[in-house]
Design an enzyme around this catalytic site. Structure first.
Site, PDB file in Angstrom:
ATOM      1  N   CYS A  50      60.374  -0.795  37.903  1.00  0.00           N
ATOM      2  CA  CYS A  50      60.085  -0.193  39.211  1.00  0.00           C
ATOM      3  C   CYS A  50      60.666  -1.035  40.349  1.00  0.00           C
ATOM      4  O   CYS A  50      60.316  -2.209  40.517  1.00  0.00           O
ATOM      5  CB  CYS A  50      58.569  -0.033  39.352  1.00  0.00           C
ATOM      6  SG  CYS A  50      57.962   0.034  41.039  1.00  0.00           S
ATOM      7  N   CYS A  53      58.131  -2.402  42.835  1.00  0.00           N
ATOM      8  CA  CYS A  53      57.356  -3.506  42.251  1.00  0.00           C
ATOM      9  C   CYS A  53      58.146  -4.810  42.364  1.00  0.00           C
ATOM     10  O   CYS A  53      57.582  -5.867  42.672  1.00  0.00           O
ATOM     11  CB  CYS A  53      57.037  -3.220  40.784  1.00  0.00           C
ATOM     12  SG  CYS A  53      56.164  -1.667  40.499  1.00  0.00           S
ATOM     13  N   CYS A 385      70.573   9.965  51.551  1.00  0.00           N
ATOM     14  CA  CYS A 385      69.475   9.621  50.637  1.00  0.00           C
ATOM     15  C   CYS A 385      69.799   9.999  49.194  1.00  0.00           C
ATOM     16  O   CYS A 385      70.005  11.176  48.866  1.00  0.00           O
ATOM     17  CB  CYS A 385      68.193  10.323  51.112  1.00  0.00           C
ATOM     18  SG  CYS A 385      66.905  10.448  49.880  1.00  0.00           S
ATOM     19  N   CYS A 388      67.366  12.428  47.555  1.00  0.00           N
ATOM     20  CA  CYS A 388      67.561  13.798  48.047  1.00  0.00           C
ATOM     21  C   CYS A 388      68.695  14.485  47.276  1.00  0.00           C
ATOM     22  O   CYS A 388      68.611  15.660  46.904  1.00  0.00           O
ATOM     23  CB  CYS A 388      67.873  13.805  49.542  1.00  0.00           C
ATOM     24  SG  CYS A 388      66.638  12.953  50.560  1.00  0.00           S
TER      25      CYS A 388
END
Length: 498
Positions: A50, A53, A385, A388
């Site tokens: 992640c 993270c 993005c 996106c």
């Protein structure tokens, strides 16, 4: 040889120190025992892959070291190894942070993911809602955070005590609260009971509340007095300014010296509008692109603009004018009097708009999104993005499913480039997806699930007026978790986003 051995030993010792961690990594067989043994624990449930993270890790380590002396423990759980433990605690995305006061008292962590914010939040969580303060402990209590509130009360005044305690319980995540019934201490602090002194590590150092104790009035006082007269907009403060409920005036400048100079110049305006408009500087060298979001030229600084954070309307100050006390005072006074029209940025309304996904721009936003007869699912996106772009084909498929169904006149699948069009919502990450139900446009629901066609269909069916559900054409593979891919997605792009 002896010196070489000493050097090698020294390097090994240094490496051991460097690798030591004040964050405890727990597993299923020791998690419950650890939580029971400590009064308060912050737990991070994470996955090694992640990105968010990984970004949190050094901040979390720093906070753990700082909080160690306060006996506040920070722990982490690897959910790829401890799947059962993570499921037991309702983990649906990464990272998930929770505050444990034993196993039966668990609450979500609501602070920012920065070391200072984590430290501040957990210190407030470790204190009682109201701490008893004496002449010997007052100075130490003042240092508990950047802002603390102390009530000076008469021991017999039960009403004021109850009101203060009620506010403290409600706002305990925001500030440490203390109280004293020592009349001499109150006099030494320049007040007479009942009164509240908000001590702060900035501006004038303290503010005093001496009106009748009323919960709403105290909350308003705390919110206004705890906000710097002229603060700074950045990743750690942006969301707080957006949630403040009053307009924000930005002072863009490229150097610290220039930001200080401009702040000093317009300080009287900020003082006159305290509690009405928040004022803050912003580093134009790092976050100059944000000027474009306020309909300013993003290459001409210094600059000034006001944003109505509730309606998300923008009021840019003429960049050809010099920023002076007189010019800004006139502009701000006109804004407060309602004499300044908001600037509206919009792409042209599309000549043809009959594709499976309806294209929304600022000029047709109300006509499409706020059409009270239709459930409207809208994606707020940015052209740069990556998330996106990954969503685009699935979103087109979703649009086609509804366009070719019995719900084609009741459900609209739409998208808007939120970087090129002013929209009523303040969008803090891309993509953001919201459903505006027919007949309840003031109750928009933000989507936080996996970005699959199947889950988006379920979301529309569960939250829309028409409970519209369509059949999927083909199965999809699961997308990454919502927490990993929502709101803070902008941070993964090569753009300096607030």
């Amino acid at each position: 040889m002896h010196n070489v051995q000493k050097l090698a030993f020294g390097l090994l010792a240094a490496a051991a120190v460097a690798s030591a961690s004040d964050v405890h990594q727990l597993k299923k067989d020791n998690f419950d025992e650890f939580v029971k043994a400590n009064d308060i624990v912050l737990a991070e449930f994470f996955a090694p892959w992640c990105g968010h993270c990984k970004a949190l890790a050094p901040e979390y380590e720093e906070a753990a070291t700082t909080l160690k002396e306060k006996d506040i423990k920070l722990v982490k759980v690897d959910c790829t190894e401890e799947t059962e433990l993570c499921q037991q605690h309702g983990v649906e995305g990464y990272p998930t942070l929770k505050v444990f006061r034993g196993l039966d008292n668990v609450s979500p962590y609501k602070g920012q993911r920065k070391a200072a914010a984590i430290t501040s939040y957990m210190i407030k969580q470790s204190l009682p809602a109201v701490s008893s303060v004496t002449k010997d402990s007052l100075e130490e209590f003042k240092k508990a955070d950047k802002v603390v509130l102390v009530a000076y009360l008469d021991a017999a005044d039960k009403t004021s005590t109850e009101v203060f305690s009620k506010v403290a319980e409600k706002l305990r995540d925001n500030y440490p609260f203390g109280s004293s019934t020592d009349a001499e201490l109150a006099e030494a602090e320049g007040v007479k009971a009942p009164a509240i002194v908000l001590y702060k590590s900035f501006d004038e150092g303290k503010s005093v509340f001496s009106e009748k104790f009323d919960a709403e009035a105290i909350e308003k006082f705390a919110k206004t007095a705890s906000t710097p007269l002229i603060g700074e907009v950045g990743p750690d403060t942006y969301s707080d300014y957006m949630a403040a409920g009053i307009p924000l005036a930005y002072i863009f400048a490229e150097t610290p010296e220039e930001r200080t100079e401009l702040s000093n110049a317009i300080k009287p305006v900020a003082e006159a509008q305290r509690g009405v408009i928040n004022f803050a500087t912003i580093d134009a060298a790092a976050y100059g692109a944000h000027a474009g979001n306020l309909n300013l030229k993003a290459d001409k600084f210094p600059a000034f603009a006001i944003q109505d954070t509730v309606k998300n309307q923008k009021y840019p100050f003429d960049q050809e004018q010099k920023i002076t006390l007189d010019s800004i005072k006139a502009f701000v006074d006109d804004f407060v009097a309602g004499k300044v029209e908001p600037s509206i940025k919009s792409e042209p309304i599309p000549e043809s708009n009959d594709g499976p996904v309806t294209v929304v721009v600022a000029k047709n936003y109300n006509d499409i999104v706020l059409d009270d007869n239709k459930d409207v699912l809208i994606e707020f996106y940015a052209p740069w993005c990556g998330h996106c772009k990954a969503l685009a084909p699935k979103y087109e498929e979703l649009g086609a499913l509804y366009a070719n169904s019995e719900f084609k006149d009741k459900v609209v699948i739409a998208k808007v480039d939120a970087t090129a069009n002013d929209v009523p919502d303040e969008i803090q990450g891309f993509p953001t997806i919201k459903l505006y139900p027919a007949g309840a446009k003031d109750k928009a629901v933000t989507y936080s699930g996996s970005r699959t066609v199947e889950d988006l269909i379920k979301f529309i069916a569960e939250n829309g007026k028409y409970k519209a559900e369509v059949a999927e054409k083909a199965e999809e593979s699961a997308a990454p978790s919502a927490t990993e891919t929502t709101s803070t997605a902008a941070a993964e792009e090569t753009h300096d986003e607030l």
